[in-house]
Design an enzyme around this catalytic site. Structure first.
Site, mmCIF file in Angstrom:
data_model
loop_
_atom_site.group_PDB
_atom_site.id
_atom_site.type_symbol
_atom_site.label_atom_id
_atom_site.label_comp_id
_atom_site.label_asym_id
_atom_site.label_seq_id
_atom_site.Cartn_x
_atom_site.Cartn_y
_atom_site.Cartn_z
ATOM 1 N N ASP A 65 -16.431 28.215 13.656
ATOM 2 C CA ASP A 65 -15.456 29.310 13.499
ATOM 3 C C ASP A 65 -15.981 30.530 12.726
ATOM 4 O O ASP A 65 -15.340 31.576 12.732
ATOM 5 C CB ASP A 65 -14.202 28.799 12.778
ATOM 6 C CG ASP A 65 -13.396 27.851 13.640
ATOM 7 O OD1 ASP A 65 -13.591 27.846 14.866
ATOM 8 O OD2 ASP A 65 -12.567 27.108 13.082
ATOM 9 N N GLY A 82 -16.289 22.868 7.201
ATOM 10 C CA GLY A 82 -15.628 24.166 7.172
ATOM 11 C C GLY A 82 -14.763 24.365 5.942
ATOM 12 O O GLY A 82 -14.981 23.699 4.921
HETATM 13 P P1 ADP Z 1 -12.925 21.964 8.413
HETATM 14 O O1 ADP Z 1 -13.700 21.508 7.246
HETATM 15 O O2 ADP Z 1 -13.693 22.016 9.676
HETATM 16 O O3 ADP Z 1 -12.130 23.224 8.116
HETATM 17 P P2 ADP Z 1 -10.437 20.471 8.079
HETATM 18 O O4 ADP Z 1 -9.634 21.660 7.686
HETATM 19 O O5 ADP Z 1 -9.811 19.494 9.026
HETATM 20 O O6 ADP Z 1 -11.829 20.843 8.742
HETATM 21 O O7 ADP Z 1 -10.835 19.711 6.734
HETATM 22 C C1 ADP Z 1 -11.640 18.545 6.734
HETATM 23 C C2 ADP Z 1 -11.154 17.583 5.683
HETATM 24 O O8 ADP Z 1 -11.274 18.202 4.388
HETATM 25 C C3 ADP Z 1 -9.667 17.211 5.767
HETATM 26 O O9 ADP Z 1 -9.416 16.197 6.689
HETATM 27 C C4 ADP Z 1 -9.390 16.772 4.352
HETATM 28 O O10 ADP Z 1 -9.849 15.455 4.114
HETATM 29 C C5 ADP Z 1 -10.236 17.731 3.532
HETATM 30 N N1 ADP Z 1 -9.398 18.858 3.095
HETATM 31 C C6 ADP Z 1 -8.873 19.841 3.863
HETATM 32 N N2 ADP Z 1 -8.122 20.686 3.135
HETATM 33 C C7 ADP Z 1 -8.140 20.225 1.870
HETATM 34 C C8 ADP Z 1 -7.550 20.653 0.647
HETATM 35 N N3 ADP Z 1 -6.786 21.732 0.579
HETATM 36 N N4 ADP Z 1 -7.810 19.916 -0.463
HETATM 37 C C9 ADP Z 1 -8.601 18.835 -0.409
HETATM 38 N N5 ADP Z 1 -9.174 18.384 0.712
HETATM 39 C C10 ADP Z 1 -8.958 19.051 1.829
HETATM 40 O O1 F6P Z 2 -12.716 24.222 13.257
HETATM 41 C C1 F6P Z 2 -13.429 24.096 14.415
HETATM 42 C C2 F6P Z 2 -12.511 23.973 15.616
HETATM 43 O O2 F6P Z 2 -13.310 23.794 16.766
HETATM 44 C C3 F6P Z 2 -11.539 25.138 15.821
HETATM 45 O O3 F6P Z 2 -12.141 26.265 16.415
HETATM 46 C C4 F6P Z 2 -10.491 24.481 16.673
HETATM 47 O O4 F6P Z 2 -9.261 25.149 16.522
HETATM 48 C C5 F6P Z 2 -10.419 23.090 16.135
HETATM 49 O O5 F6P Z 2 -11.668 22.834 15.501
HETATM 50 C C6 F6P Z 2 -10.167 22.062 17.180
HETATM 51 O O6 F6P Z 2 -10.000 20.825 16.576
HETATM 52 P P1 F6P Z 2 -9.986 19.439 17.340
HETATM 53 O O7 F6P Z 2 -11.398 19.056 17.621
HETATM 54 O O8 F6P Z 2 -9.324 18.509 16.391
HETATM 55 O O9 F6P Z 2 -9.228 19.627 18.602
#
Ligand code: ADP
Ligand code: F6P
Length: 323
Positions: free
Chosen positions: A132, A106
């Site tokens: 999402d 994501g």
């Molecule tokens: P998603 O990709 O589902 O949005 P996260 O927001 O938890 O899930 O991001 C996944 C991983 O990507 C984080 O644990 C981190 O290692 C990396 N990441 C998130 N935000 C940043 C950022 N601003 N800069 C660099 N790496 C990031």
């Molecule tokens: O980003 C996907 C998602 O399922 C969101 O909709 C939700 O807020 C979050 O991840 C939940 O994260 P976790 O699995 O860490 O509880």
């Protein structure tokens, strides 16, 4: 700058979503078809920090297109966000001679792939893997269609009991910053109200509507709330306090992240997986691949991290008209 890509790695990162396995399969088989070597990274960016790299061949991805989750596992990696973590990642990539990385995840995972490309000059491609549906450059993300269907099926069942016992139900769906699932299932299930993080909600108007509805003989009321906009138990408690009508709440939770991907998620995953390999072969790096109006769409990773604008007002208006 175009460099010759011979060996690539693929990883899944952040929250998992149905269809991630189909995307991995497509990346692996398209890469092999084009004569590239492929490595798999376990546990997202953590796997590149902790040296969890495995060989992948044609058979490694057999029989996974229909399976939910991700066989490479996924994780959130706080360490990757800082420079030392990213340095370790670059070291692991060098150790294995990996020229490019395909990241399925994501907005956070996209931000990470963007960092790897802009700060460390590692060719990366992002594929939209999140339930999402909050990325730009694609009409849908891998997993969101399955998640919406799962939530919808659950709400249909809740409606049966809600109607039979003449109760108000508050159903909490996933989406911390994104009201996508809530809006889709509210409209698709014929819910009476929807509460999303992107839009202020008029609770007093809802209480009035419930009372007026009851006076007209309406015996059940379904309120869908995205987790980032409110907590189902609090909403239900308040509704009963103000209106005097009995309510119950359900938190659908992680059931929305599992299960066999729908046809639409498998097809999206398969198309963007192959397109990711095409991008790398053409020397297009730091890009996110999506599908817009049924055509492969390639945008800069930095641009894709931002939220998709959905037609929130139209959805909310329609829900009210049809209540
Ligand atoms: P998603 O990709 O589902 O949005 P996260 O927001 O938890 O899930 O991001 C996944 C991983 O990507 C984080 O644990 C981190 O290692 C990396 N990441 C998130 N935000 C940043 C950022 N601003 N800069 C660099 N790496 C990031
Ligand atoms: O980003 C996907 C998602 O399922 C969101 O909709 C939700 O807020 C979050 O991840 C939940 O994260 P976790 O699995 O860490 O509880």
């Amino acid at each position: 700058m175009t460099k010759s890509i011979k060996k690539i790695a693929v990883l899944t990162s952040g929250g998992d979503g149905p269809g991630m396995n189909a995307a991995i399969r497509s990346v692996v088989r398209s890469a092999l078809y084009n004569g590239l070597e492929v490595k798999g990274v376990m546990h997202g960016y953590d796997g590149l920090i902790n040296d969890e790299v495995i060989d992948l061949d044609h058979r490694s991805v057999a029989n996974i297109i229909s399976r939910g989750g991700t066989f490479l596992k996924t994780a959130r990696s706080p360490e990757f966000k800082n420079e030392e973590g990213q340095e370790k990642v670059v070291k692991t990539l060098k150790k294995y001679g990996i020229d490019a990385v395909v990241v399925i995840g994501g907005d956070g995972s996209y931000a990470g792939a963007f960092d790897l490309y802009t700060k460390w000059k590692i060719p990366t491609i992002g594929l939209p893997g999140t339930i999402d549906n909050d990325l730009s450059g694609t009409d849908q993300t891998i997993g969101c269609h399955t998640a919406v269907n799962t939530a919808l099926e659950a709400i249909d069942k809740i409606r049966d009991t809600s109607h039979s016992m003449e109760r108000i139900f508050v159903v909490e769906v996933m989406g911390n910053h994104s009201g996508y699932i809530a809006l889709q299932v509210a409209l698709g299930s014929g819910a009476e109200d929807v509460i999303v993080p992107e839009k202020e909600f008029d609770y007093d108007a809802m209480y009035e509507d419930i009372k007026k509805g009851h006076a007209k003989g309406k015996i059940s009321w379904m309120i869908v709330v995205a987790e980032g906009a409110g907590k189902a138990h609090e909403v239900a408690k308040k509704v009963t306090e103000v209106t005097g009508f009995e309510s119950r709440y359900v938190v659908l939770g992680h059931v929305q992240r599992g299960g066999a991907p729908t046809a639409s998620d498998r097809i999206l995953a398969t198309r963007v997986g192959a397109a990711a390999v095409d991008c790398l072969l053409k020397g297009e790096y730091g890009k996110a691949v999506g599908v817009v109006q049924d055509k492969i769409n390639v945008v800069d990773l930095g641009q894709a991290c931002s939220m998709n604008v959905v037609s929130i007002d139209e959805y909310c208006q329609l829900i009210k008209i049809l209540t």
